[in-house]
Design a protein around this motif. Sequence first.
Motif, PDB file in Angstrom:
ATOM      1  N   GLU A 120      67.472  19.043  26.299  1.00 60.60           N
ATOM      2  CA  GLU A 120      67.905  20.298  26.383  1.00 60.60           C
ATOM      3  C   GLU A 120      68.969  20.651  25.116  1.00 60.60           C
ATOM      4  O   GLU A 120      69.008  21.888  24.424  1.00 60.60           O
ATOM      5  CB  GLU A 120      68.672  20.695  27.616  1.00 60.60           C
ATOM      6  N   ASP A 121      69.958  19.789  24.797  1.00 56.36           N
ATOM      7  CA  ASP A 121      70.981  19.885  23.812  1.00 56.36           C
ATOM      8  C   ASP A 121      71.212  18.700  23.150  1.00 56.36           C
ATOM      9  O   ASP A 121      72.263  18.009  23.245  1.00 56.36           O
ATOM     10  CB  ASP A 121      72.243  20.561  24.638  1.00 56.36           C
ATOM     11  N   PRO A 122      70.315  18.395  22.135  1.00 55.06           N
ATOM     12  CA  PRO A 122      70.477  17.035  21.409  1.00 55.06           C
ATOM     13  C   PRO A 122      71.803  16.992  20.788  1.00 55.06           C
ATOM     14  O   PRO A 122      72.263  15.930  20.720  1.00 55.06           O
ATOM     15  CB  PRO A 122      69.246  17.246  20.322  1.00 55.06           C
ATOM     16  N   ASP A 159      68.335   9.156  25.270  1.00 54.19           N
ATOM     17  CA  ASP A 159      66.985   9.510  25.151  1.00 54.19           C
ATOM     18  C   ASP A 159      66.829  10.921  24.840  1.00 54.19           C
ATOM     19  O   ASP A 159      67.122  11.797  25.794  1.00 54.19           O
ATOM     20  CB  ASP A 159      66.495   9.171  26.190  1.00 54.19           C
ATOM     21  N   PHE A 160      66.426  11.293  23.684  1.00 51.98           N
ATOM     22  CA  PHE A 160      66.376  12.907  23.557  1.00 51.98           C
ATOM     23  C   PHE A 160      65.018  13.328  24.181  1.00 51.98           C
ATOM     24  O   PHE A 160      64.837  14.647  23.988  1.00 51.98           O
ATOM     25  CB  PHE A 160      66.188  12.742  21.874  1.00 51.98           C
ATOM     26  N   ASP A 161      64.158  12.583  24.759  1.00 52.34           N
ATOM     27  CA  ASP A 161      63.004  13.271  25.436  1.00 52.34           C
ATOM     28  C   ASP A 161      63.321  13.624  26.880  1.00 52.34           C
ATOM     29  O   ASP A 161      62.679  13.966  27.778  1.00 52.34           O
ATOM     30  CB  ASP A 161      61.839  12.322  25.254  1.00 52.34           C
ATOM     31  N   ALA A 162      64.718  12.944  27.310  1.00 56.20           N
ATOM     32  CA  ALA A 162      64.993  12.890  28.789  1.00 56.20           C
ATOM     33  C   ALA A 162      65.656  14.184  28.901  1.00 56.20           C
ATOM     34  O   ALA A 162      66.639  14.577  28.316  1.00 56.20           O
ATOM     35  CB  ALA A 162      65.561  11.945  29.169  1.00 56.20           C
TER      36      ALA A 162
END
Length: 216
Positions: A120-122, A159-162
């Motif tokens: 949502e907000d890296p 984890d930027f995909d989580a």
Amino acid sequence: MLWLWILGVLAALTVLLCRTRVGIRAAFGGGTLTLDAKVGLFHIRILPAKKKREKAGKKAAKAEKEKPQKPKAPLQKPSLADIRDAARTLAPPLKRALGRTRRGIRIHPLRLSITVGGREDPAAAAELYGDLHAGVWTGMPVLEQLLAIPAPHIHIGIDFDAPDTIAEGELGVSARIGTLLAAALGVGIPALRWFLRYQKKHKQQTPAKASRQAAA
């Protein structure tokens, strides 16, 4: 002479109480939480509650719903800045209080795994990941000097995909009651001052936020 005997018995009971070891052990992960307490030789399961207690709790909750309730003010969730302010304010008195206990507080087990979700907000996720790493690498050496931590295991990932942050682990804390009282007396007043400042800050922010929403 009778009052001397009474004082002696009270003093003996106080010493026995202060030397009684208490502790709490928590295991969490996958949306579940297990909580156990220990007082001397007795073990008490707190969570999950027994079925009888759950039924009693449902009855009490039903009765509570039937009663007219006053609207409660929503609790303000502390921001990252609030947590940093609390750490800066409470770290020195907590360090002094724990230093006086001479590693009388034991943390075992200490197993923690945190994966920060950043879909949502890296940028915020990366900032939180950095803060957690800095907190662990800065705080753990100090804690190991002040507390008895036999075998800590902490893992922090990102984890930027989580979409959400996931935490799981196991934590146990035990100490004598006298040790806990000594530590609480040392940090209680600074903690109270920080909490009052935190409450005042958010009470001042609430009217300002409401006025901005009304204007919008």
